[in-house]
Design an enzyme around this catalytic site. Structure first.
Site, PDB file in Angstrom:
ATOM      1  N   ASN A   6       0.898  -1.274  -0.051  1.00 39.48           N
ATOM      2  CA  ASN A   6      -0.148   0.244  -0.204  1.00 39.48           C
ATOM      3  C   ASN A   6       0.751   1.127  -0.052  1.00 39.48           C
ATOM      4  OD1 ASN A   6      -1.684   2.119   0.883  1.00 39.48           O
ATOM      5  ND2 ASN A   6      -3.142   1.091   1.549  1.00 39.48           N
ATOM      6  N   ASP A   8      -0.107   4.298  -0.192  1.00 39.78           N
ATOM      7  CA  ASP A   8      -0.882   5.794   0.328  1.00 39.78           C
ATOM      8  C   ASP A   8       0.044   6.783   0.847  1.00 39.78           C
ATOM      9  OD1 ASP A   8      -3.194   4.599  -0.596  1.00 39.78           O
ATOM     10  OD2 ASP A   8      -4.063   4.261   1.258  1.00 39.78           O
ATOM     11  N   HIS A   9       0.912   6.296   1.682  1.00 41.54           N
ATOM     12  CA  HIS A   9       1.636   7.325   2.385  1.00 41.54           C
ATOM     13  C   HIS A   9       2.879   8.278   1.644  1.00 41.54           C
ATOM     14  CE1 HIS A   9      -0.647   6.898   5.606  1.00 41.54           C
ATOM     15  NE2 HIS A   9      -0.221   5.667   6.096  1.00 41.54           N
ATOM     16  N   ARG A  17       2.730  18.987   0.856  1.00 43.98           N
ATOM     17  CA  ARG A  17       3.059  20.191   0.528  1.00 43.98           C
ATOM     18  C   ARG A  17       2.489  20.761  -0.699  1.00 43.98           C
ATOM     19  NH1 ARG A  17       8.417  21.881   2.279  1.00 43.98           N
ATOM     20  NH2 ARG A  17       8.213  23.595   0.968  1.00 43.98           N
ATOM     21  N   HIS A  42      -5.738   3.775  -1.567  1.00 43.23           N
ATOM     22  CA  HIS A  42      -6.888   4.017  -1.098  1.00 43.23           C
ATOM     23  C   HIS A  42      -7.531   5.341  -1.769  1.00 43.23           C
ATOM     24  CE1 HIS A  42      -9.903   4.127   2.433  1.00 43.23           C
ATOM     25  NE2 HIS A  42     -10.471   4.581   1.528  1.00 43.23           N
ATOM     26  N   ARG A  44      -9.791   8.196  -1.256  1.00 42.15           N
ATOM     27  CA  ARG A  44     -10.511   8.474  -0.251  1.00 42.15           C
ATOM     28  C   ARG A  44     -11.602   9.742  -0.969  1.00 42.15           C
ATOM     29  NH1 ARG A  44     -10.376   7.856   5.105  1.00 42.15           N
ATOM     30  NH2 ARG A  44      -8.859   6.174   5.932  1.00 42.15           N
ATOM     31  N   ARG A  48      -7.393  12.826   0.426  1.00 42.30           N
ATOM     32  CA  ARG A  48      -6.507  13.455   1.398  1.00 42.30           C
ATOM     33  C   ARG A  48      -4.786  13.035   0.944  1.00 42.30           C
ATOM     34  NH1 ARG A  48      -7.146   9.862   6.804  1.00 42.30           N
ATOM     35  NH2 ARG A  48      -9.147  10.444   6.748  1.00 42.30           N
ATOM     36  N   HIS A  49      -4.830  11.859   0.310  1.00 38.19           N
ATOM     37  CA  HIS A  49      -3.361  11.251  -0.110  1.00 38.19           C
ATOM     38  C   HIS A  49      -3.550  10.775  -1.812  1.00 38.19           C
ATOM     39  CE1 HIS A  49      -5.319   7.495   0.940  1.00 38.19           C
ATOM     40  NE2 HIS A  49      -4.815   7.567   2.443  1.00 38.19           N
ATOM     41  N   GLU A  69      -8.512   0.596  -2.875  1.00 35.51           N
ATOM     42  CA  GLU A  69      -9.472   0.510  -1.528  1.00 35.51           C
ATOM     43  C   GLU A  69     -10.595   1.607  -1.844  1.00 35.51           C
ATOM     44  OE1 GLU A  69      -7.283   0.819   1.903  1.00 35.51           O
ATOM     45  OE2 GLU A  69      -6.083  -0.919   1.697  1.00 35.51           O
ATOM     46  N   THR A  99      -6.887   6.369   9.869  1.00 33.49           N
ATOM     47  CA  THR A  99      -7.034   5.175   8.975  1.00 33.49           C
ATOM     48  C   THR A  99      -8.105   4.539   8.972  1.00 33.49           C
ATOM     49  OG1 THR A  99      -5.642   3.316   8.389  1.00 33.49           O
ATOM     50  CG2 THR A  99      -5.693   3.542  10.813  1.00 33.49           C
ATOM     51  N   THR A 100      -8.485   3.352   8.136  1.00 31.41           N
ATOM     52  CA  THR A 100      -9.646   2.528   8.230  1.00 31.41           C
ATOM     53  C   THR A 100      -9.797   1.945   9.581  1.00 31.41           C
ATOM     54  OG1 THR A 100      -9.229   2.024   5.826  1.00 31.41           O
ATOM     55  CG2 THR A 100     -10.955   0.968   6.990  1.00 31.41           C
ATOM     56  N   GLU A 150     -10.981  -9.478   2.719  1.00 31.51           N
ATOM     57  CA  GLU A 150      -9.580  -9.180   3.074  1.00 31.51           C
ATOM     58  C   GLU A 150      -9.900  -8.928   4.654  1.00 31.51           C
ATOM     59  OE1 GLU A 150      -7.531  -5.596   1.977  1.00 31.51           O
ATOM     60  OE2 GLU A 150      -6.559  -5.382   3.939  1.00 31.51           O
ATOM     61  N   HIS A 190      -3.806  -4.879   7.654  1.00 31.99           N
ATOM     62  CA  HIS A 190      -3.977  -3.853   8.561  1.00 31.99           C
ATOM     63  C   HIS A 190      -3.140  -3.903   9.747  1.00 31.99           C
ATOM     64  CE1 HIS A 190      -5.706  -0.315  10.372  1.00 31.99           C
ATOM     65  NE2 HIS A 190      -6.201   0.087   9.014  1.00 31.99           N
ATOM     66  N   GLY A 212       1.125  -1.505   4.444  1.00 31.46           N
ATOM     67  CA  GLY A 212       1.583  -0.235   4.053  1.00 31.46           C
ATOM     68  C   GLY A 212       2.322   0.497   4.704  1.00 31.46           C
ATOM     69  N   HIS A 213       1.747   1.031   6.158  1.00 30.42           N
ATOM     70  CA  HIS A 213       2.522   1.979   7.007  1.00 30.42           C
ATOM     71  C   HIS A 213       3.979   1.547   7.510  1.00 30.42           C
ATOM     72  CE1 HIS A 213       2.543   5.087   9.796  1.00 30.42           C
ATOM     73  NE2 HIS A 213       3.170   4.497  10.443  1.00 30.42           N
TER      74      HIS A 213
END
Ligand code: PXP
Length: 236
Positions: A6, A8-9, A17, A42, A44, A48-49, A69, A99-100, A150, A190, A212-213
């Site tokens: 993932n 996303d980050h 920025r 994801h 959203r 946001r990302h 997602e 997060t979810t 999942e 997750h 992901g994270h």
């Protein structure tokens, strides 16, 4: 066991920025070079990302599998129908969550989800549903026509005592077994990281993890390819 990364980050950092870098497209390519079996993002409602542009371009460049997602809304179904990622994972979405926060309540939203799955399937998009480890939820995923589930591993990952870790693992395993029995592909994810993934890897019914994270956090220091390769090697 396959690994979907993932990313996303990477987009979170770019959006901090409102810049053009770092670009999630580069992250996807490096993850694939390092052995990732899929890329997850994801999209959203608040963007946001990940942005629509990211999903469209990822669909063009991802060579493995693109899993998106999203919340089960008309707007999202329309966007995915035009982009046609390989897979969509339906998740609950709250505007201010970090997060979810949990799995979808498939029982409560049965009729609406059934419609979404059928619409996505008609565009050749496989549908997975993010669910908490609960047997009734898994049964309902099969009943409404999902191709995969999942299983939410957050409860396991955040368990503090041996007893609750054991209980969470047993729940995940029971749901994974039921999923296979019902002809669902069983995925999980997750809050998994380089330390806690080992117990999940032992559950043979699970064929793929979404992480992901912890991978992106490690990538900040050791680079994307090394972070992905190290996780991939833990999956056997
Ligand atoms: N699976 C789902 C459905 C998620 O929403 C997320 C977070 O975006 C993940 C897996 C990955 O979780 P983590 O970032 O904690 O590895």
């Amino acid at each position: 066991m396959r690994l979907c990364v993932n990313i996303d980050h990477i987009a979170t950092l770019r959006e901090a920025r409102k810049s053009f870098e770092p670009d999630p497209l580069f992250a996807a390519q490096l993850a694939e070079l390092a052995g990732a079996d899929g890329i997850t993002v994801h999209l959203r409602a608040d963007r946001r990302h990940i942005q629509d542009r990211d999903v469209s371009l990822l669909k063009e460049i991802v060579k493995t599998k693109l899993n998106v997602e999203m919340a089960s809304t008309n707007q999202m179904v329309e966007i995915m129908a035009s982009i046609q990622p390989h897979q969509v994972t339906l998740v609950p979405e709250k505007p201010n969550e970090v997060t979810t926060e949990g799995g979808l309540d498939v029982i409560l939203n049965e009729a609406q989800l059934r419609q979404t799955i059928s619409r996505l399937n008609s565009h050749n998009i496989r549908v997975s549903i993010f669910v908490d480890p609960n047997l009734e939820q898994v049964k309902t995923c099969s009943k409404i026509g999902a191709q995969a589930i999942e299983i939410n591993t957050n409860g396991y990952a955040t368990s503090k005592s041996e007893k609750t870790i054991k209980e969470s693992l047993k729940l995940i395993e029971d749901c994974a077994k039921l999923g296979i029995k019902l002809n669902l592909e069983v995925l999980a994810g997750h809050a998994l990281n380089y330390k806690n993934v080992n117990q999940i890897v032992k559950i043979g019914e699970i064929s793929e993890l979404n992480i992901g994270h912890s991978i992106i956090s490690r990538a900040v220091f050791v680079g994307m390819e090394r972070a992905v390769a190290e996780m991939k090697s833990l999956l056997g």
